[in-house]
Design a protein around this motif. Structure first.
Motif, short mmCIF file in Angstrom:
data_model
loop_
_atom_site.label_atom_id
_atom_site.label_comp_id
_atom_site.label_asym_id
_atom_site.label_seq_id
_atom_site.Cartn_x
_atom_site.Cartn_y
_atom_site.Cartn_z
N ALA A 99 0.84 -1.20 0.00
CA ALA A 99 0.00 0.00 0.00
C ALA A 99 0.87 1.25 0.00
CB ALA A 99 -0.92 0.00 1.22
N LEU A 129 0.72 4.22 -2.76
CA LEU A 129 0.15 5.50 -2.32
C LEU A 129 1.22 6.41 -1.75
CD1 LEU A 129 -2.97 4.21 -0.31
CD2 LEU A 129 -3.02 5.28 -2.57
N GLU A 153 -0.97 9.34 2.80
CA GLU A 153 -2.29 8.75 2.61
C GLU A 153 -2.35 7.35 3.22
OE1 GLU A 153 -3.50 8.93 -1.46
OE2 GLU A 153 -3.01 11.06 -1.67
N ILE A 208 -4.87 6.21 6.39
CA ILE A 208 -5.87 5.14 6.23
C ILE A 208 -5.59 4.00 7.21
CG2 ILE A 208 -6.80 3.40 4.65
CD1 ILE A 208 -6.20 5.40 2.36
N VAL A 248 -11.31 8.62 5.07
CA VAL A 248 -10.62 7.77 4.08
C VAL A 248 -11.06 8.16 2.67
CG1 VAL A 248 -10.42 5.42 3.17
CG2 VAL A 248 -10.28 5.82 5.64
N ALA A 275 -8.68 9.40 -0.27
CA ALA A 275 -8.57 8.55 -1.47
C ALA A 275 -8.98 9.26 -2.75
CB ALA A 275 -9.40 7.28 -1.29
N PHE A 327 -11.02 7.69 -7.48
CA PHE A 327 -9.92 7.37 -6.59
C PHE A 327 -8.57 7.57 -7.27
CE2 PHE A 327 -13.56 4.91 -5.15
CZ PHE A 327 -13.58 5.21 -3.80
N VAL A 354 -5.52 2.05 -2.01
CA VAL A 354 -6.50 2.27 -0.94
C VAL A 354 -7.04 0.95 -0.41
CG1 VAL A 354 -8.78 3.22 -0.41
CG2 VAL A 354 -7.17 4.55 -1.78
N THR A 395 -5.36 15.40 2.65
CA THR A 395 -4.84 14.50 3.67
C THR A 395 -5.10 15.07 5.06
OG1 THR A 395 -3.09 13.67 2.21
CG2 THR A 395 -2.79 13.35 4.57
#
Length: 296
Positions: free
Chosen positions: A91, A95, A99, A103, A138, A142, A152, A158, A273
């Motif tokens: 992830a 990302l 972010e 999350i 979130v 996203a 997204f 995400v 964010t």
């Protein structure tokens, strides 16, 4: 023995170290793959834990639990660190770190939902309010601040970040039934996970290049995300008169994390964010207040 000032100090140091991890992930993943990072981090964390075992003279206890609970150790080790960190690091690879880390902080909300089937706990109204705040946050993160668009920036990233919260919540819920001493259990988890991690790396990326910067950053993660912070946090909880006082310190971590990312990486902190993280922190605060009232 209760020592509230020392407990707060140890808790603050643990949170300060945890807050640097997102920046360390970002730096490390710019040098190597998630599998490489996890391999080096796991080795360094295991070495640190073994030093602690030696210091506490727990070799006999470690050997006893290694022989009698090896299936448990393999099971928990496969979940954490092997599967959990691979998913989380993938992830972070997809990302921006700001972010992914924001999350990932929704795992506490996921914990409440997963406790329903696993621990037979009930969902209350405040849990729903908290979840709504968190997952709206979130969505803001996203979609880069445009939640109504449902456009997204990186859906796979995400989904992986959200999957990491499911795995982490499941690990902690199942961990409530683990009878091994905490340090012994964690050491055995890393011991039995290491061959799995090494095998995965060998099959998928054994020809990958290594850099000094990558190895050093992964070692840092192994020590401060997986090793030393565990000891500091556990010590703080043992010394405090009220666990919630220490637990509330964790709310500082994502805020500090954003600051470190802005200082030590090339990421520009996005307004989306900040807004999304604020929603997540509000949700977690609502959940925390509700829990405190239920305990009273």
């Amino acid at each position: 023995m209760v020592n509230q000032s020392k407990a707060m100090l140890l808790g603050l140091i643990a949170v300060l170290l945890w807050s640097t991890v997102a920046a360390a992930f970002s730096i490390s993943l710019s040098q190597q793959s998630p599998a490489q990072l996890l391999l080096i981090a796991s080795i360094s964390s295991l070495l640190f834990l073994i030093v602690l075992i030696m210091y506490n003279k727990q070799w006999g206890e470690l050997a006893h639990y290694a022989s009698t609970t090896w299936k448990t150790s393999l099971f928990f080790g496969a979940i954490n660190p092997f599967i959990y960190y691979l998913v989380l690091l993938e992830a972070y690879k997809l990302l921006p770190a700001q972010e992914a880390q924001a999350i990932n902080y929704t795992w506490a909300i996921m914990l409440s939902f997963m406790a329903i089937p696993i621990l037979k706990q009930k969902l209350v109204f405040f849990d729903i309010i908290a979840a709504t705040c968190c997952y709206f946050g979130v969505l803001v993160i996203a979609t880069n601040g445009n939640p109504t668009s449902l456009n997204f920036s990186n859906l796979n990233g995400v989904l992986l970040a959200l999957a990491s919260t499911v795995i982490w919540a499941m690990y902690w819920l199942l961990n409530t039934k683990d009878k091994r001493p905490s340090l012994i259990g964690l050491t055995l988890n890393f011991t039995f996970a290491l061959p799995l991690i090494f095998l995965y790396w060998g099959i998928t990326e054994s020809n990958s290049a290594w850099t000094v910067k990558g190895i050093l950053s992964a070692t840092y993660i192994g020590l401060f995300e997986m090793g030393l912070t565990f000891v500091l946090w556990n010590s703080a909880l043992k010394l405090t008169s009220k666990a919630t006082k220490i637990a509330n310190l964790i709310f500082l971590s994502p805020i500090l994390s954003i600051f470190w990312l802005s200082q030590f990486t090339d990421e520009q902190v996005k307004t989306s964010t900040i807004v999304g993280l604020a929603c997540i922190l509000i949700g977690l605060t609502v959940q925390n207040i509700a829990k405190s009232k239920r305990v009273k």
